[in-house]
Design a protein around this motif. Structure first.
Motif, PDB file in Angstrom:
ATOM      1  N   ALA A  23       0.835  -1.205   0.000  1.00 60.53           N
ATOM      2  CA  ALA A  23       0.000   0.000   0.000  1.00 60.53           C
ATOM      3  C   ALA A  23       0.867   1.251   0.000  1.00 60.53           C
ATOM      4  CB  ALA A  23      -0.931  -0.003   1.218  1.00 60.53           C
ATOM      5  N   ALA A  24       1.983   1.214   0.739  1.00 56.16           N
ATOM      6  CA  ALA A  24       2.898   2.362   0.751  1.00 56.16           C
ATOM      7  C   ALA A  24       3.523   2.573  -0.623  1.00 56.16           C
ATOM      8  CB  ALA A  24       3.988   2.140   1.800  1.00 56.16           C
ATOM      9  N   LEU A  25       3.872   1.482  -1.325  1.00 49.51           N
ATOM     10  CA  LEU A  25       4.416   1.611  -2.674  1.00 49.51           C
ATOM     11  C   LEU A  25       3.383   2.185  -3.636  1.00 49.51           C
ATOM     12  CD1 LEU A  25       6.440  -1.715  -3.079  1.00 49.51           C
ATOM     13  CD2 LEU A  25       7.352   0.599  -2.790  1.00 49.51           C
ATOM     14  N   VAL A  26       2.147   1.736  -3.516  1.00 47.89           N
ATOM     15  CA  VAL A  26       1.078   2.274  -4.372  1.00 47.89           C
ATOM     16  C   VAL A  26       0.932   3.771  -4.157  1.00 47.89           C
ATOM     17  CG1 VAL A  26      -1.416   2.261  -4.783  1.00 47.89           C
ATOM     18  CG2 VAL A  26      -0.181   0.105  -4.548  1.00 47.89           C
ATOM     19  N   PHE A  27       0.992   4.192  -2.901  1.00 47.67           N
ATOM     20  CA  PHE A  27       0.881   5.624  -2.620  1.00 47.67           C
ATOM     21  C   PHE A  27       2.071   6.391  -3.186  1.00 47.67           C
ATOM     22  CE2 PHE A  27       2.131   9.221   0.039  1.00 47.67           C
ATOM     23  CZ  PHE A  27       1.016  10.032  -0.118  1.00 47.67           C
ATOM     24  N   ASN A  28       3.274   5.909  -2.900  1.00 50.02           N
ATOM     25  CA  ASN A  28       4.483   6.652  -3.290  1.00 50.02           C
ATOM     26  C   ASN A  28       4.646   6.779  -4.794  1.00 50.02           C
ATOM     27  OD1 ASN A  28       5.538   7.324  -0.750  1.00 50.02           O
ATOM     28  ND2 ASN A  28       6.408   5.289  -0.482  1.00 50.02           N
ATOM     29  N   TYR A  29       4.304   5.725  -5.533  1.00 52.80           N
ATOM     30  CA  TYR A  29       4.615   5.708  -6.956  1.00 52.80           C
ATOM     31  C   TYR A  29       3.403   5.882  -7.859  1.00 52.80           C
ATOM     32  CZ  TYR A  29       9.279   4.225  -5.624  1.00 52.80           C
ATOM     33  OH  TYR A  29      10.545   4.176  -5.090  1.00 52.80           O
ATOM     34  N   LEU A  30       2.215   5.913  -7.288  1.00 55.45           N
ATOM     35  CA  LEU A  30       1.022   6.081  -8.114  1.00 55.45           C
ATOM     36  C   LEU A  30       0.132   7.202  -7.613  1.00 55.45           C
ATOM     37  CD1 LEU A  30      -0.629   5.038 -10.514  1.00 55.45           C
ATOM     38  CD2 LEU A  30      -1.750   3.419  -8.953  1.00 55.45           C
ATOM     39  N   ALA A  56       0.518   9.523  -4.996  1.00 59.41           N
ATOM     40  CA  ALA A  56       1.139  10.834  -4.751  1.00 59.41           C
ATOM     41  C   ALA A  56       1.475  11.568  -6.055  1.00 59.41           C
ATOM     42  CB  ALA A  56       2.379  10.680  -3.872  1.00 59.41           C
ATOM     43  N   PRO A  57       2.097  10.916  -7.061  1.00 60.51           N
ATOM     44  CA  PRO A  57       2.338  11.621  -8.327  1.00 60.51           C
ATOM     45  C   PRO A  57       1.050  12.070  -9.012  1.00 60.51           C
ATOM     46  CG  PRO A  57       3.733   9.684  -8.181  1.00 60.51           C
ATOM     47  CD  PRO A  57       2.760   9.596  -7.048  1.00 60.51           C
ATOM     48  N   LEU A  58       0.013  11.247  -8.920  1.00 59.08           N
ATOM     49  CA  LEU A  58      -1.266  11.628  -9.532  1.00 59.08           C
ATOM     50  C   LEU A  58      -1.844  12.858  -8.850  1.00 59.08           C
ATOM     51  CD1 LEU A  58      -3.588  11.020 -11.495  1.00 59.08           C
ATOM     52  CD2 LEU A  58      -4.543   9.492  -9.753  1.00 59.08           C
ATOM     53  N   LEU A  59      -1.768  12.884  -7.505  1.00 61.14           N
ATOM     54  CA  LEU A  59      -2.259  14.047  -6.771  1.00 61.14           C
ATOM     55  C   LEU A  59      -1.439  15.286  -7.125  1.00 61.14           C
ATOM     56  CD1 LEU A  59      -2.922  12.455  -3.252  1.00 61.14           C
ATOM     57  CD2 LEU A  59      -4.638  13.188  -4.931  1.00 61.14           C
ATOM     58  N   GLY A  60      -0.123  15.100  -7.263  1.00 61.49           N
ATOM     59  CA  GLY A  60       0.718  16.225  -7.664  1.00 61.49           C
ATOM     60  C   GLY A  60       0.353  16.746  -9.043  1.00 61.49           C
ATOM     61  N   HIS A  61       0.054  15.818  -9.970  1.00 61.47           N
ATOM     62  CA  HIS A  61      -0.343  16.216 -11.320  1.00 61.47           C
ATOM     63  C   HIS A  61      -1.663  16.981 -11.304  1.00 61.47           C
ATOM     64  CE1 HIS A  61      -0.588  15.971 -15.684  1.00 61.47           C
ATOM     65  NE2 HIS A  61      -1.840  15.523 -15.553  1.00 61.47           N
ATOM     66  N   MET A  62      -2.517  16.642 -10.333  1.00 63.06           N
ATOM     67  CA  MET A  62      -3.818  17.319 -10.222  1.00 63.06           C
ATOM     68  C   MET A  62      -3.703  18.651  -9.497  1.00 63.06           C
ATOM     69  SD  MET A  62      -6.097  13.968  -9.219  1.00 63.06           S
ATOM     70  CE  MET A  62      -7.546  14.953  -8.814  1.00 63.06           C
ATOM     71  N   GLY A  63      -2.517  18.968  -8.977  1.00 64.61           N
ATOM     72  CA  GLY A  63      -2.321  20.265  -8.341  1.00 64.61           C
ATOM     73  C   GLY A  63      -2.184  20.234  -6.849  1.00 64.61           C
ATOM     74  N   PHE A  64      -2.361  19.061  -6.237  1.00 66.57           N
ATOM     75  CA  PHE A  64      -2.183  18.987  -4.791  1.00 66.57           C
ATOM     76  C   PHE A  64      -0.709  19.210  -4.451  1.00 66.57           C
ATOM     77  CE2 PHE A  64      -6.194  16.938  -5.246  1.00 66.57           C
ATOM     78  CZ  PHE A  64      -6.868  17.146  -4.053  1.00 66.57           C
ATOM     79  N   GLY A  65      -0.476  19.978  -3.422  1.00 69.84           N
ATOM     80  CA  GLY A  65       0.891  20.249  -3.001  1.00 69.84           C
ATOM     81  C   GLY A  65       1.501  21.458  -3.667  1.00 69.84           C
ATOM     82  N   HIS A  66       0.749  22.125  -4.546  1.00 69.56           N
ATOM     83  CA  HIS A  66       1.227  23.333  -5.204  1.00 69.56           C
ATOM     84  C   HIS A  66       0.375  24.512  -4.760  1.00 69.56           C
ATOM     85  CE1 HIS A  66       3.865  21.022  -7.785  1.00 69.56           C
ATOM     86  NE2 HIS A  66       2.860  20.195  -8.017  1.00 69.56           N
ATOM     87  N   PRO A  67       0.925  25.705  -4.739  1.00 65.21           N
ATOM     88  CA  PRO A  67       0.135  26.863  -4.330  1.00 65.21           C
ATOM     89  C   PRO A  67      -1.117  27.025  -5.182  1.00 65.21           C
ATOM     90  CG  PRO A  67       2.456  27.414  -4.469  1.00 65.21           C
ATOM     91  CD  PRO A  67       2.302  26.052  -5.067  1.00 65.21           C
TER      92      PRO A  67
END
Length: 362
Positions: free
Chosen positions: A294-301, A303-314
Motif C-alpha cells: 500500500a505504501a508503494l502504491v501511494f508513493n509511486y502512483l 502521490a504523483p497523480l495528486l501532484g499532477h492534479m495540483g495537490f501540493g502546489h500553491p
C-alpha cells in the motif's frame, strides 16, 4: 467466535499500519498488538484443539492445515512485492535470502537484512508458523499440567527473557533480532494457552465472572494498558523490555476479559463487536501483510497523480494565512492515504484469494 477478540485484531492491525507509516505515539500499541496476535492465537487454538495429538498423521495433518493458512497469503504478497519492485527497477535478488523468505524461515536468521527482507512484515508469519508447529507438542506436554505448574514454567521463561534483554537489549540490533526470533515469541503464544487453561476457573470468579456486563472489567484492562504505556514513556530505562515483556500482562488481561464477557460485553465490547470492526478483524492479516505494498502504491502512483492534479502546489485562491486543500502536500497526510489503500487491497485479496484458497483446501 469471540467477537471482541476479532475486534481487537482490527484495532491493533490499524494501529500497526499507522505507526509504520509515521503516525507518532503508536509505537507501544504496535508492540502490544504483535503480542496480542500471538497470544490470541495460542488462546483460541487451545480452546478449539485442547487435546491435539503430538505425533503421527494427526500431528502432520494439524501442522499442514495451519501452515496452509499462512503460506498462500505469504506467497501472494511476496510475489506482488517482487513484481512491483521489478517494475520500479528496484529489485535485487539474493537467492539464499529469497529461499529462506519463501519457506518462512527468515525469522531464524538473526540477521536484520534477512528477517526484514522483501515484504518485511512476513517475519510474523514465520514466527506464527513455528508456534503452530509447536502447538501439538505443547498440547500434549504443557496443557495437561496443573495451572500452577504452567504459571511456574511461564515465570521461568519470563525471567530468561528478562535477563537476555537486560544483557543484550542495550544494542538495538540484538534487541530487534530477539524481537522476531521465533523461540522468544513462543512465550506470547504459551501465555495465551495458559489463559485458555485458566478460563474455566476465571468464569466463576466473583470479581470478574459474575458481573452483569463487562464494562468495568473492560475499563480496568484499558487502564492497565494505558498505565504501562505511560510508565514506559516516563522511564526510558525500560526500553530493553519495551518490545515484548511489558505488554504481556495488559494484553493477557484484555484477552481474559474478552473471553469471560463473551456475549455479555460492556460498552467497549459492543463497539469491538460492531460490524465495521468485525469486518476489519476478518481481513486483519491481509491488512498487516499488505501495508508495504500500500505504501508503494501511494508513493509511486497516488502521490504523483495528486501532484499532477495540483495537490501540493500553491493555489491561485490562496490568501496569506489561509490555504485550501490543493495547497496541502499529500505527504503530510501520508498515513491517511495509505490506510484506505491498504484496507481496499486487503479486502480485494481476502475476497478474491484468501477465501477461495481456504475453501479449496478444506
Amino acid at each position: 467466535m469471540i467477537k471482541t477478540i476479532n475486534g481487537w485484531r482490527a484495532v491493533f492491525a490499524l494501529m500497526i499500519v499507522l505507526f509504520h507509516v509515521g503516525v507518532m505515539g503508536l509505537e507501544e500499541m504496535t508492540w502490544a498488538g504483535v503480542s496480542f496476535f500471538l497470544m490470541a492465537s495460542g488462546f483460541l487454538l487451545a480452546l478449539k484443539y485442547p487435546n491435539q495429538p503430538a505425533g503421527g498423521k494427526s500431528y502432520w495433518k494439524f501442522v499442514g492445515r495451519h501452515a496452509m493458512k499462512l503460506y498462500p497469503l505469504h506467497w501472494l504478497t511476496l510475489a506482488l512485492w517482487l513484481g512491483v519492485m521489478a517494475v520500479l527497477g528496484l529489485l535485487v535478488i539474493q537467492p539464499v535470502t529469497l529461499a529462506l523468505n519463501v519457506a518462512l524461515l527468515h525469522p531464524w536468521s538473526l540477521l536484520h537484512s534477512v528477517y526484514y527482507s522483501y515484504n518485511q512484515f512476513s517475519w510474523f508469519l514465520g514466527t506464527l508458523l513455528f508456534c503452530y508447529v509447536c502447538y501439538p507438542l505443547l498440547s500434549r506436554w504443557f496443557t495437561p499440567l496443573r495451572l500452577r505448574t504452567q504459571a511456574l514454567i511461564l515465570a521461568a521463561l519470563v525471567v530468561i527473557d528478562f535477563v537476555l534483554l537486560a544483557v543484550m537489549g542495550g544494542n538495538d540490533y540484538y534487541r530487534t533480532a530477539l524481537y522476531v526470533f521465533p523461540p522468544m515469541r513462543l512465550i506470547d503464544f504459551m501465555i495465551g494457552m495458559t489463559l485458555a487453561s485458566a478460563y474455566p476457573h476465571a468464569k466463576g470468579l466473583r470479581v470478574l465472572g459474575k458481573a452483569q456486563n463487562g464494562t468495568d472489567a473492560e475499563l480496568v484492562a484499558l487502564a492497565l494498558l494505558s498505565a504501562v504505556v505511560m510508565t514506559y514513556r516516563a522511564y526510558p530505562g525500560l526500553l530493553p523490555w519495551g518490545d515484548t515483556t511489558l505488554w504481556w500482562l495488559p494484553v493477557a488481561l484484555i484477552i481474559a476479559v474478552c473471553a469471560i464477557y463473551n456475549a455479555r460485553e460492556g460498552f467497549i465490547g459492543k463497539v469491538l463487536a460492531s460490524r465495521p470492526l468485525q469486518w476489519l478483524g476478518d481481513i486483519s492479516f491481509e491488512i498487516f501483510m499488505l501495508q508495504g505494498l500500500a505504501a508503494l502504491v501511494f508513493n509511486y502512483l497516488v502521490a504523483p497523480l495528486l501532484g499532477h492534479m495540483g495537490f501540493g502546489h500553491p493555489s491561485p485562491f490562496d490568501t496569506p494565512g489561509n490555504t485550501d486543500l490543493f495547497s496541502i502536500d499529500p505527504y503530510t497526510l501520508i498515513a491517511w492515504f495509505i490506510l484506505p489503500i491498504d484496507i481496499l487491497l486487503a479486502w480485494v485479496v481476502n475476497r478474491l484469494f484468501t477465501r477461495p484458497v481456504r475453501r479449496l483446501l478444506r
